[in-house]
Design a protein around this motif. Structure first.
Motif, PDB file in Angstrom:
ATOM      1  N   THR A  10      47.159  36.668  41.639  1.00 22.53           N
ATOM      2  CA  THR A  10      46.766  37.477  40.500  1.00 22.53           C
ATOM      3  C   THR A  10      46.056  36.662  39.397  1.00 22.53           C
ATOM      4  OG1 THR A  10      48.466  36.919  39.107  1.00 22.53           O
ATOM      5  CG2 THR A  10      49.160  38.595  40.632  1.00 22.53           C
ATOM      6  N   ASP A  12      46.184  36.628  36.223  1.00 18.35           N
ATOM      7  CA  ASP A  12      47.065  35.890  35.376  1.00 18.35           C
ATOM      8  C   ASP A  12      47.446  34.626  35.920  1.00 18.35           C
ATOM      9  OD1 ASP A  12      46.994  37.565  33.280  1.00 18.35           O
ATOM     10  OD2 ASP A  12      48.904  38.472  33.891  1.00 18.35           O
ATOM     11  N   GLU A  13      47.682  34.478  37.180  1.00 14.84           N
ATOM     12  CA  GLU A  13      47.890  33.255  37.968  1.00 14.84           C
ATOM     13  C   GLU A  13      46.809  32.366  37.996  1.00 14.84           C
ATOM     14  OE1 GLU A  13      51.019  33.416  41.669  1.00 14.84           O
ATOM     15  OE2 GLU A  13      49.877  35.314  41.259  1.00 14.84           O
ATOM     16  N   ASN A  15      44.115  32.535  35.829  1.00 14.55           N
ATOM     17  CA  ASN A  15      43.666  32.021  34.825  1.00 14.55           C
ATOM     18  C   ASN A  15      44.603  31.249  33.859  1.00 14.55           C
ATOM     19  OD1 ASN A  15      41.098  33.447  34.686  1.00 14.55           O
ATOM     20  ND2 ASN A  15      42.424  35.531  34.353  1.00 14.55           N
ATOM     21  N   LEU A  16      45.821  31.342  34.127  1.00 10.58           N
ATOM     22  CA  LEU A  16      46.774  30.642  33.487  1.00 10.58           C
ATOM     23  C   LEU A  16      47.309  29.196  33.980  1.00 10.58           C
ATOM     24  CD1 LEU A  16      48.912  33.613  31.874  1.00 10.58           C
ATOM     25  CD2 LEU A  16      47.171  32.132  30.713  1.00 10.58           C
TER      26      LEU A  16
END
Length: 81
Positions: A10, A12-13, A15-16
């Motif tokens: 995803t 989020d995964e 980027n984070l």
């Protein structure tokens, strides 16, 4: 040889949690929308967190006629060799 590293986690995964240098983020649930752009590459390297989602993406891409695919598992394992 024109190679692309595709991270299918995803956004989020990606980027984070970090990602491989030079990789693109094409989440698994949207991978079919990127098939035409992936045809431009001589080799497609797939990665995710453990390799499971990359394997699913590989199956989808194979069914779409792309055969130059390699699942390298976790994104930390990326090698262009």
């Amino acid at each position: 040889m024109k190679t692309v590293i595709v991270d299918v986690r995803t956004a989020d995964e990606f980027n984070l949690d970090g990602h491989a240098e030079g990789s693109v983020n094409y989440p698994l649930d949207k991978i079919e929308t990127y098939v035409d752009s992936l045809r431009e590459f001589d080799k497609v390297i797939l990665v995710c967190r453990s390799g499971n989602r990359a394997n699913i993406a590989r199956s989808i891409l194979l069914q779409s006629g792309i055969s130059n695919i390699e699942n390298q598992g976790a994104w930390q394992n990326v090698s262009l060799n």
